[in-house]
Design an enzyme around this catalytic site. Structure first.
Site, PDB file in Angstrom:
ATOM      1  N   LYS A  42      22.093 -12.462  16.129  1.00  0.00           N
ATOM      2  CA  LYS A  42      21.374 -11.879  17.267  1.00  0.00           C
ATOM      3  C   LYS A  42      21.981 -10.539  17.659  1.00  0.00           C
ATOM      4  O   LYS A  42      23.112 -10.232  17.238  1.00  0.00           O
ATOM      5  CB  LYS A  42      21.404 -12.860  18.436  1.00  0.00           C
ATOM      6  N   TYR A 251      38.908  14.983  32.059  1.00  0.00           N
ATOM      7  CA  TYR A 251      38.247  14.836  33.359  1.00  0.00           C
ATOM      8  C   TYR A 251      39.203  14.268  34.401  1.00  0.00           C
ATOM      9  O   TYR A 251      39.933  13.306  34.141  1.00  0.00           O
ATOM     10  CB  TYR A 251      37.047  13.895  33.236  1.00  0.00           C
TER      11      TYR A 251
HETATM   12  C1  LIG Z   1      25.487 -16.628  20.478  1.00  0.00           C
HETATM   13  C2  LIG Z   1      25.355 -18.069  20.203  1.00  0.00           C
HETATM   14  C3  LIG Z   1      26.133 -18.670  19.204  1.00  0.00           C
HETATM   15  C4  LIG Z   1      27.275 -17.961  18.514  1.00  0.00           C
HETATM   16  O1  LIG Z   1      28.378 -17.973  19.386  1.00  0.00           O
HETATM   17  P1  LIG Z   1      29.806 -17.319  19.026  1.00  0.00           P
HETATM   18  O2  LIG Z   1      30.636 -17.624  20.217  1.00  0.00           O
HETATM   19  O3  LIG Z   1      29.557 -15.853  18.874  1.00  0.00           O
HETATM   20  O4  LIG Z   1      30.301 -17.929  17.791  1.00  0.00           O
HETATM   21  C5  LIG Z   1      25.863 -19.999  18.897  1.00  0.00           C
HETATM   22  N1  LIG Z   1      24.911 -20.686  19.553  1.00  0.00           N
HETATM   23  C6  LIG Z   1      24.166 -20.154  20.550  1.00  0.00           C
HETATM   24  C7  LIG Z   1      23.157 -20.985  21.244  1.00  0.00           C
HETATM   25  C8  LIG Z   1      24.376 -18.832  20.916  1.00  0.00           C
HETATM   26  O5  LIG Z   1      23.673 -18.308  21.928  1.00  0.00           O
END
Ligand SMILES: *Cc1c(COP(=O)(O)O)cnc(C)c1O
Length: 354
Positions: A42, A251
């Site tokens: 994702k 800055y």
């Molecule tokens: C993002 C997500 C994962 C992966 O989690 P990590 O902590 O990055 O390994 C797994 N399951 C769900 C439902 C998620 O939203």
């Protein structure tokens, strides 16, 4: 999609280590025991490039990919083809239903409304159970009716809230999930994210869903030995200069030189995701030497102390110290944010690219 498609040379690049990515997935798959590891890709593969990641993990043997929404599923669907499955974690809204029905991906149904929406599709789905995180998912009490009976459920899953900590919530969620599983018929069961994999066999079931650790994140020390850094930001020195004692830098003059010394201005700033929280705590590396960030980070530029490598010149490349656990400690940002913050200006160079 390859968001960066320009042909121009850029002064900052992200070196992406294919071997490390594949070796991390293999390690997590092994650690998952009899369960098979999928991959959370994702948010464009946590900012690194979902397509390039999916291609490489398909070759490695990964067969389950997790995205947040239908566009992200479409972005990789030609790569997974008929060989692997894509789960859309955010589920399916009315506004997405026709797109979802035309997609080869399956929704992770999170609510009774979503179940009602999908029920007559005749298509497979996953189902998310809320075992105590209270984010997405059906409460166990909602599983008592007959609503799920005619669904073709591939995976029933739940998500751990605190697997990166040793807290009772992990075992509590496991117990709640186990109880709920008695009420659902599914082909496979999935519970663990990256950190959950390190909690041991009780948490593995049939399929695990690592994200962070694939990309070099280390949510629990048990994973420290096996997980390798994947993303290596590098940028060019744009200018070097000699500061005199008393000279102010950057800055709001947050750095003042106490003695005469050389600094370099390098081509990476907060627009690249190198946020102000690295001011005074971040570092770059050249010739094996650590070069401290000085003063405030600008949008496109960062100043570093180059006393340890006085030979640095305009055009030379330096590496940003971006080992995720250490960079997280230095910046106060989470390892997740450090990955997803990385901007779109970097040329993304996979080490195995032709
Ligand atoms: C993002 C997500 C994962 C992966 O989690 P990590 O902590 O990055 O390994 C797994 N399951 C769900 C439902 C998620 O939203």
């Amino acid at each position: 999609m390859d968001r960066f498609s320009g042909d121009m040379p850029t002064p900052a690049r992200l070196r992406l280590d294919s071997d490390a990515l594949v070796s991390n997935w293999r390690a997590l798959d092994q650690l998952s025991g009899s369960a098979s590891a999928g991959a959370a890709v994702k948010a464009d593969g946590y900012g690194l490039g979902a397509r390039e990641i999916t291609k490489r993990l398909m070759v490695a043997g990964c067969r389950d990919f997790y995205v947040a929404n239908w566009q992200e599923a479409a972005d990789i669907a030609d790569i997974t083809g008929d060989t692997a499955q894509i789960s859309v974690l955010n589920g399916v809204q009315d506004s997405e239903l026709s797109a979802a029905l035309a997609s080869p991906a399956k929704p992770v149904l999170n609510s009774m409304d979503q179940i009602a929406r999908w029920k007559d599709s005749g298509r497979p789905c996953d189902v998310m159970i809320n075992s105590g995180m209270n984010r997405l998912g059906l409460n166990p009490g909602e599983l008592d009716g007959a609503e799920l009976d005619h669904l073709d459920i591939d995976m029933v899953m739940s998500h751990l809230a605190s697997a990166d900590e040793d807290v009772e919530q992990n075992a509590e969620q496991l117990a709640t999930f186990r109880d709920a599983l008695k009420k659902v018929q599914a082909r496979r069961i999935s519970f663990a994210n990256s950190a959950g994999i390190a909690l041991g066999p009780d948490y593995h079931f049939d399929a695990t869903r690592p994200g962070l650790a694939l990309y070099g994140g280390i949510p629990r020390m048990e994973l420290d030995e096996q997980i390798r850094q994947v993303a290596w930001p590098e940028c060019q020195v744009l200018q070097t200069r000699q500061l005199r004692a008393g000279d102010k830098l950057g800055y709001n003059a947050r750095y003042t030189a106490e003695v005469d010394h050389r600094v370099a201005i390098v081509a990476m700033g907060y627009a690249d995701g190198y946020l102000r929280s690295f001011s005074g705590s971040g570092s770059f590396i050249a010739e094996g030497q650590n070069l401290q960030v000085l003063g405030r980070i600008s949008m496109d530029l960062t100043a570093i102390d180059i006393r340890a490598v006085p030979s640095l010149r305009e055009g030379d490349w330096v590496s940003c110290a971006y080992d995720l656990p250490k960079a997280s400690f230095a910046s106060g940002l989470s390892q997740y944010e450090l990955l997803t913050n990385l901007g779109q200006r970097f040329t993304r160079n996979w080490t195995d690219a032709p």
